[in-house]
Design a protein around this motif. Sequence first.
Motif, PDB file in Angstrom:
ATOM      1  N   LEU A 143      -8.432  40.179  22.259  1.00 19.81           N
ATOM      2  CA  LEU A 143      -7.579  41.233  21.729  1.00 19.81           C
ATOM      3  C   LEU A 143      -7.272  41.041  20.249  1.00 19.81           C
ATOM      4  O   LEU A 143      -6.722  41.948  19.609  1.00 19.81           O
ATOM      5  CB  LEU A 143      -6.261  41.289  22.517  1.00 19.81           C
ATOM      6  N   ALA A 144      -7.608  39.894  19.696  1.00 15.43           N
ATOM      7  CA  ALA A 144      -7.340  39.641  18.276  1.00 15.43           C
ATOM      8  C   ALA A 144      -8.066  40.683  17.427  1.00 15.43           C
ATOM      9  O   ALA A 144      -9.270  40.899  17.603  1.00 15.43           O
ATOM     10  CB  ALA A 144      -7.793  38.235  17.896  1.00 15.43           C
ATOM     11  N   PRO A 145      -7.371  41.351  16.504  1.00 13.76           N
ATOM     12  CA  PRO A 145      -8.010  42.416  15.718  1.00 13.76           C
ATOM     13  C   PRO A 145      -9.171  41.923  14.868  1.00 13.76           C
ATOM     14  O   PRO A 145     -10.062  42.697  14.529  1.00 13.76           O
ATOM     15  CB  PRO A 145      -6.868  42.956  14.847  1.00 13.76           C
ATOM     16  N   ARG A 146      -9.160  40.637  14.503  1.00 17.17           N
ATOM     17  CA  ARG A 146     -10.263  40.093  13.716  1.00 17.17           C
ATOM     18  C   ARG A 146     -11.341  39.506  14.613  1.00 17.17           C
ATOM     19  O   ARG A 146     -12.250  38.836  14.138  1.00 17.17           O
ATOM     20  CB  ARG A 146      -9.754  39.025  12.754  1.00 17.17           C
ATOM     21  N   GLY A 147     -11.233  39.744  15.914  1.00 19.00           N
ATOM     22  CA  GLY A 147     -12.204  39.214  16.847  1.00 19.00           C
ATOM     23  C   GLY A 147     -13.109  40.293  17.401  1.00 19.00           C
ATOM     24  O   GLY A 147     -14.012  40.795  16.731  1.00 19.00           O
ATOM     25  N   ASP A 206      -9.493  31.717   8.025  1.00 14.30           N
ATOM     26  CA  ASP A 206      -8.275  31.246   8.676  1.00 14.30           C
ATOM     27  C   ASP A 206      -7.766  30.062   7.870  1.00 14.30           C
ATOM     28  O   ASP A 206      -8.214  28.933   8.055  1.00 14.30           O
ATOM     29  CB  ASP A 206      -8.550  30.838  10.124  1.00 14.30           C
ATOM     30  N   ALA A 235      -7.699  36.274  23.936  1.00 15.37           N
ATOM     31  CA  ALA A 235      -8.225  36.038  22.586  1.00 15.37           C
ATOM     32  C   ALA A 235      -9.061  37.212  22.104  1.00 15.37           C
ATOM     33  O   ALA A 235      -9.100  37.502  20.894  1.00 15.37           O
ATOM     34  CB  ALA A 235      -9.057  34.758  22.571  1.00 15.37           C
ATOM     35  N   ILE A 244     -17.279  34.583  13.995  1.00 16.70           N
ATOM     36  CA  ILE A 244     -16.954  35.409  15.151  1.00 16.70           C
ATOM     37  C   ILE A 244     -18.176  36.109  15.727  1.00 16.70           C
ATOM     38  O   ILE A 244     -18.090  36.714  16.796  1.00 16.70           O
ATOM     39  CB  ILE A 244     -15.857  36.432  14.816  1.00 16.70           C
TER      40      ILE A 244
END
Length: 262
Positions: free
Chosen positions: A84-88, A116, A82, A123
């Motif tokens: 790795l999510a660009p928005r994370g 979302d 998780a 985040i």
Amino acid sequence: MTADAVPSLTAKGRRSAPDRLLAVFAAFDLEHPALSLTDISRRAGLTLTTAHRLVTALTEWGALERDDSGLYHVGLRLWEVAALAPRGLALRQIALPYLEDLYEATHENVQLAVQDGPEVVYIEWLSGRSAVGVHIRVGARWPLHATGVGLALLAHSAPEFQEEYCAAPLASFTPYTVTEPARLRRVLADVRRTGVAVSSRQVTDDALSVAAPVRGPGGSVVAAVSVVVPQTDAQVPVLVPAVRLAARGISRGLGWQPEKGA
């Protein structure tokens, strides 16, 4: 997903393998962070045999972990994926120095969130001991219209989405939550005009939020940053420049370049 929710079915009326796997993950939530195999089977709507097979595979891979009492928890391997999510994680790393500066300037709750669908997802969150209490955590979700960050995101979403959102039922959390479509449209117009969103007593009747949009390299809004303070002594004119400065700094860190003269 609620305990009674049933994932989608295939054309033959049977749940697909991905649906069954996702149902296991959906069995866990804030109120149910640790579950027995029987609990997972019941909440996921799976037979005990199927639940055992899936849970065993997920545990071996590290997506789930089993404690000494026999209860299952979400595993660190899933968190690694998780992240790795660009928005994370990437967004959080760029934003954190500016969030810390905003916290040092206010010593109040500072939040970073993304959209979302019809919800806002937090985040990052910084808070001090004396800060006003808020009902959030990293990963928490709230309807867009009820929070400052949500309003900042909704106001800059596609016009078609805004209309669809305003036409849908709007959840109420306090007597001050905006639940009238016409009023919400006016609020969103004000957010676009002023560049900030002010949400007062919409989730709890003792807090006020000031939020500003964060832009990505192409100029589109990708996140929002806010500060949440006690409603009784909120000094909005003082908070607005600080929040705008943080949003602008994060935007630049993401590669956004303001138009000349902006």
